[in-house]
Each structure stands twice: as structure tokens, then as C-alpha cells.
Design a protein around this motif. Structure first.
Motif, PDB file in Angstrom:
ATOM      1  N   VAL A   1     -28.854  65.471  -6.674  1.00  0.00           N
ATOM      2  CA  VAL A   1     -29.722  64.404  -7.190  1.00  0.00           C
ATOM      3  C   VAL A   1     -29.851  63.322  -6.119  1.00  0.00           C
ATOM      4  CG1 VAL A   1     -30.046  62.669  -8.986  1.00  0.00           C
ATOM      5  CG2 VAL A   1     -28.965  64.853  -9.549  1.00  0.00           C
ATOM      6  N   PRO A   2     -31.083  62.996  -5.699  1.00  0.00           N
ATOM      7  CA  PRO A   2     -31.260  61.923  -4.721  1.00  0.00           C
ATOM      8  C   PRO A   2     -30.782  60.582  -5.288  1.00  0.00           C
ATOM      9  CG  PRO A   2     -33.275  63.207  -4.974  1.00  0.00           C
ATOM     10  CD  PRO A   2     -32.346  63.629  -6.066  1.00  0.00           C
ATOM     11  N   VAL A   3     -30.054  59.825  -4.483  1.00  0.00           N
ATOM     12  CA  VAL A   3     -29.523  58.540  -4.974  1.00  0.00           C
ATOM     13  C   VAL A   3     -30.651  57.606  -5.401  1.00  0.00           C
ATOM     14  CG1 VAL A   3     -27.357  58.641  -3.692  1.00  0.00           C
ATOM     15  CG2 VAL A   3     -29.350  57.571  -2.644  1.00  0.00           C
ATOM     16  N   GLU A   4     -31.818  57.751  -4.821  1.00  0.00           N
ATOM     17  CA  GLU A   4     -32.950  56.896  -5.196  1.00  0.00           C
ATOM     18  C   GLU A   4     -33.330  57.072  -6.670  1.00  0.00           C
ATOM     19  OE1 GLU A   4     -33.194  57.581  -0.781  1.00  0.00           O
ATOM     20  OE2 GLU A   4     -32.882  58.898  -2.511  1.00  0.00           O
ATOM     21  N   ASP A   5     -33.126  58.269  -7.204  1.00  0.00           N
ATOM     22  CA  ASP A   5     -33.438  58.504  -8.615  1.00  0.00           C
ATOM     23  C   ASP A   5     -32.571  57.649  -9.530  1.00  0.00           C
ATOM     24  OD1 ASP A   5     -35.292  60.299  -7.758  1.00  0.00           O
ATOM     25  OD2 ASP A   5     -34.448  62.029  -8.812  1.00  0.00           O
ATOM     26  N   TYR A   6     -31.315  57.432  -9.135  1.00  0.00           N
ATOM     27  CA  TYR A   6     -30.437  56.585  -9.940  1.00  0.00           C
ATOM     28  C   TYR A   6     -30.907  55.133  -9.911  1.00  0.00           C
ATOM     29  CZ  TYR A   6     -27.368  60.623  -9.828  1.00  0.00           C
ATOM     30  OH  TYR A   6     -26.856  61.883  -9.949  1.00  0.00           O
ATOM     31  N   LEU A   7     -31.379  54.711  -8.759  1.00  0.00           N
ATOM     32  CA  LEU A   7     -31.868  53.332  -8.651  1.00  0.00           C
ATOM     33  C   LEU A   7     -33.103  53.126  -9.521  1.00  0.00           C
ATOM     34  CD1 LEU A   7     -31.443  52.840  -4.798  1.00  0.00           C
ATOM     35  CD2 LEU A   7     -29.912  52.057  -6.625  1.00  0.00           C
ATOM     36  N   PHE A   8     -34.062  54.049  -9.419  1.00  0.00           N
ATOM     37  CA  PHE A   8     -35.253  53.932 -10.263  1.00  0.00           C
ATOM     38  C   PHE A   8     -34.892  54.060 -11.746  1.00  0.00           C
ATOM     39  CE2 PHE A   8     -38.123  55.008  -6.581  1.00  0.00           C
ATOM     40  CZ  PHE A   8     -38.864  53.837  -6.658  1.00  0.00           C
ATOM     41  N   GLY A   9     -33.965  54.947 -12.066  1.00  0.00           N
ATOM     42  CA  GLY A   9     -33.526  55.102 -13.454  1.00  0.00           C
ATOM     43  C   GLY A   9     -32.900  53.831 -13.986  1.00  0.00           C
ATOM     44  N   PHE A  10     -32.044  53.206 -13.184  1.00  0.00           N
ATOM     45  CA  PHE A  10     -31.441  51.930 -13.569  1.00  0.00           C
ATOM     46  C   PHE A  10     -32.529  50.904 -13.863  1.00  0.00           C
ATOM     47  CE2 PHE A  10     -30.418  47.630 -12.259  1.00  0.00           C
ATOM     48  CZ  PHE A  10     -29.311  47.337 -13.039  1.00  0.00           C
ATOM     49  N   SER A  11     -33.484  50.786 -12.964  1.00  0.00           N
ATOM     50  CA  SER A  11     -34.542  49.788 -13.124  1.00  0.00           C
ATOM     51  C   SER A  11     -35.391  50.050 -14.368  1.00  0.00           C
ATOM     52  CB  SER A  11     -35.443  49.764 -11.890  1.00  0.00           C
ATOM     53  OG  SER A  11     -34.706  49.393 -10.764  1.00  0.00           O
ATOM     54  N   MET A  12     -35.767  51.284 -14.568  1.00  0.00           N
ATOM     55  CA  MET A  12     -36.636  51.629 -15.693  1.00  0.00           C
ATOM     56  C   MET A  12     -35.937  51.372 -17.035  1.00  0.00           C
ATOM     57  SD  MET A  12     -38.445  55.269 -16.574  1.00  0.00           S
ATOM     58  CE  MET A  12     -36.870  56.106 -16.693  1.00  0.00           C
ATOM     59  N   VAL A  13     -34.721  51.863 -17.170  1.00  0.00           N
ATOM     60  CA  VAL A  13     -34.007  51.703 -18.438  1.00  0.00           C
ATOM     61  C   VAL A  13     -33.615  50.239 -18.657  1.00  0.00           C
ATOM     62  CG1 VAL A  13     -31.928  52.357 -19.705  1.00  0.00           C
ATOM     63  CG2 VAL A  13     -33.223  54.087 -18.464  1.00  0.00           C
ATOM     64  N   THR A  14     -33.137  49.583 -17.608  1.00  0.00           N
ATOM     65  CA  THR A  14     -32.719  48.194 -17.741  1.00  0.00           C
ATOM     66  C   THR A  14     -33.892  47.293 -18.095  1.00  0.00           C
ATOM     67  OG1 THR A  14     -30.866  48.501 -16.243  1.00  0.00           O
ATOM     68  CG2 THR A  14     -31.644  46.243 -16.548  1.00  0.00           C
ATOM     69  N   LEU A  15     -35.015  47.459 -17.425  1.00  0.00           N
ATOM     70  CA  LEU A  15     -36.179  46.628 -17.743  1.00  0.00           C
ATOM     71  C   LEU A  15     -36.653  46.863 -19.168  1.00  0.00           C
ATOM     72  CD1 LEU A  15     -37.987  44.463 -16.608  1.00  0.00           C
ATOM     73  CD2 LEU A  15     -39.484  46.246 -15.710  1.00  0.00           C
ATOM     74  N   THR A  16     -36.593  48.093 -19.630  1.00  0.00           N
ATOM     75  CA  THR A  16     -36.962  48.389 -21.013  1.00  0.00           C
ATOM     76  C   THR A  16     -36.022  47.676 -21.986  1.00  0.00           C
ATOM     77  OG1 THR A  16     -37.857  50.534 -20.386  1.00  0.00           O
ATOM     78  CG2 THR A  16     -37.273  50.237 -22.705  1.00  0.00           C
ATOM     79  N   ILE A  17     -34.729  47.739 -21.732  1.00  0.00           N
ATOM     80  CA  ILE A  17     -33.754  47.058 -22.588  1.00  0.00           C
ATOM     81  C   ILE A  17     -33.963  45.548 -22.553  1.00  0.00           C
ATOM     82  CG2 ILE A  17     -31.294  46.517 -22.868  1.00  0.00           C
ATOM     83  CD1 ILE A  17     -30.730  49.447 -21.984  1.00  0.00           C
ATOM     84  N   LEU A  18     -34.169  45.007 -21.356  1.00  0.00           N
ATOM     85  CA  LEU A  18     -34.382  43.560 -21.224  1.00  0.00           C
ATOM     86  C   LEU A  18     -35.593  43.099 -22.031  1.00  0.00           C
ATOM     87  CD1 LEU A  18     -33.792  43.096 -17.386  1.00  0.00           C
ATOM     88  CD2 LEU A  18     -32.235  42.459 -19.247  1.00  0.00           C
ATOM     89  N   LEU A  19     -36.683  43.818 -21.913  1.00  0.00           N
ATOM     90  CA  LEU A  19     -37.894  43.439 -22.658  1.00  0.00           C
ATOM     91  C   LEU A  19     -37.698  43.616 -24.158  1.00  0.00           C
ATOM     92  CD1 LEU A  19     -40.585  44.906 -20.255  1.00  0.00           C
ATOM     93  CD2 LEU A  19     -40.055  42.482 -20.654  1.00  0.00           C
ATOM     94  N   TRP A  20     -37.013  44.682 -24.549  1.00  0.00           N
ATOM     95  CA  TRP A  20     -36.745  44.932 -25.962  1.00  0.00           C
ATOM     96  C   TRP A  20     -35.944  43.766 -26.555  1.00  0.00           C
ATOM     97  CZ3 TRP A  20     -37.068  50.024 -28.505  1.00  0.00           C
ATOM     98  CH2 TRP A  20     -36.587  50.023 -29.805  1.00  0.00           C
ATOM     99  N   VAL A  21     -34.883  43.378 -25.859  1.00  0.00           N
ATOM    100  CA  VAL A  21     -34.041  42.276 -26.338  1.00  0.00           C
ATOM    101  C   VAL A  21     -34.839  40.978 -26.370  1.00  0.00           C
ATOM    102  CG1 VAL A  21     -32.035  40.842 -25.753  1.00  0.00           C
ATOM    103  CG2 VAL A  21     -31.868  43.337 -25.645  1.00  0.00           C
ATOM    104  N   ARG A  22     -35.560  40.697 -25.319  1.00  0.00           N
ATOM    105  CA  ARG A  22     -36.327  39.445 -25.245  1.00  0.00           C
ATOM    106  C   ARG A  22     -37.410  39.384 -26.317  1.00  0.00           C
ATOM    107  NH1 ARG A  22     -36.000  34.437 -24.888  1.00  0.00           N
ATOM    108  NH2 ARG A  22     -37.666  33.426 -23.783  1.00  0.00           N
TER     109      ARG A  22
END
Length: 106
Positions: free
Chosen positions: A75-96
Motif C-alpha cells: 500500500v503506498p503511504v500516500e494512500d494513508y495520508l489521503f485516507g486520513f484527510s478524507m475521513v477526518t474532514l468528513t468527521i470534522l464537518l459532521w461534528v460541526r
């Protein structure tokens, strides 16, 4: 720095800055968030590992656009970075948005 890597790093930095200076939800300080991220990471390893395995890849990356670092199961390490960003931003917006709705309902 390869383009895909630069964009992946930028997505993480931007996500953290959005939380720190705009949304300010405080999710990074909660155990629930980190548990959710651990669950996401577990399934990301399984799915991404299957999609990007070098022995029979379904998704092929231009190696000149990545660091070439792959962990675990190719698994390319870049996929983890994009995954972190995508899921985290979704959670942040959901909470906000949930908090905004609570304020309106009062």
C-alpha cells in the motif's frame, strides 16, 4: 517531491489547519475519533492492500509521482495520508454541522 506525495501531504496539513483555525471541533482530543481512525486504518490496509498489491494490481500508480514507499502489503503511504484527510474532514464537518443544528434547535 513527487506530485502525488506533495498533494497527499498538503491534504493532511490543510485538514489539520481547517480543524485548528476554522472548525475547532476538538475531535483530535477524543478517544472516539482515534478509535474510528484505527477501524478505518484496519479496513484500509485490507482493501488497499488487495487493490494495490504488486503481484496483481488493480490500481496502478505512476511510481515517478510517489515516494515508492509501500507498507504493509504494497500500500503506498500516500494512500494513508489521503485516507486520513478524507475521513477526518468528513468527521470534522459532521461534528460541526451537528453542533450548528443543535444551536438552531434551541
Amino acid at each position: 517531491m513527487p506530485e502525488y506525495t506533495a498533494l497527499a501531504v498538503a491534504s493532511v496539513v490543510l485538514t489539520v489547519l481547517v480543524e485548528r483555525f476554522w472548525l475547532r471541533t476538538g475531535v483530535f482530543r477524543t478517544a472516539k475519533y482515534w478509535l474510528a481512525m484505527a477501524i478505518v486504518f484496519f479496513f484500509q490496509v485490507l482493501v488497499d492492500g488487495w487493490l494495490t498489491k504488486l503481484s496483481a494490481p488493480i490500481v496502478i500508480y505512476d511510481e515517478s509521482q510517489t515516494t515508492g514507499l509501500r507498507i504493509p502489503w504494497d500500500v503506498p503511504v500516500e494512500d494513508y495520508l489521503f485516507g486520513f484527510s478524507m475521513v477526518t474532514l468528513t468527521i470534522l464537518l459532521w461534528v460541526r454541522l451537528g453542533r450548528s443544528r443543535e444551536e438552531v434547535d434551541r
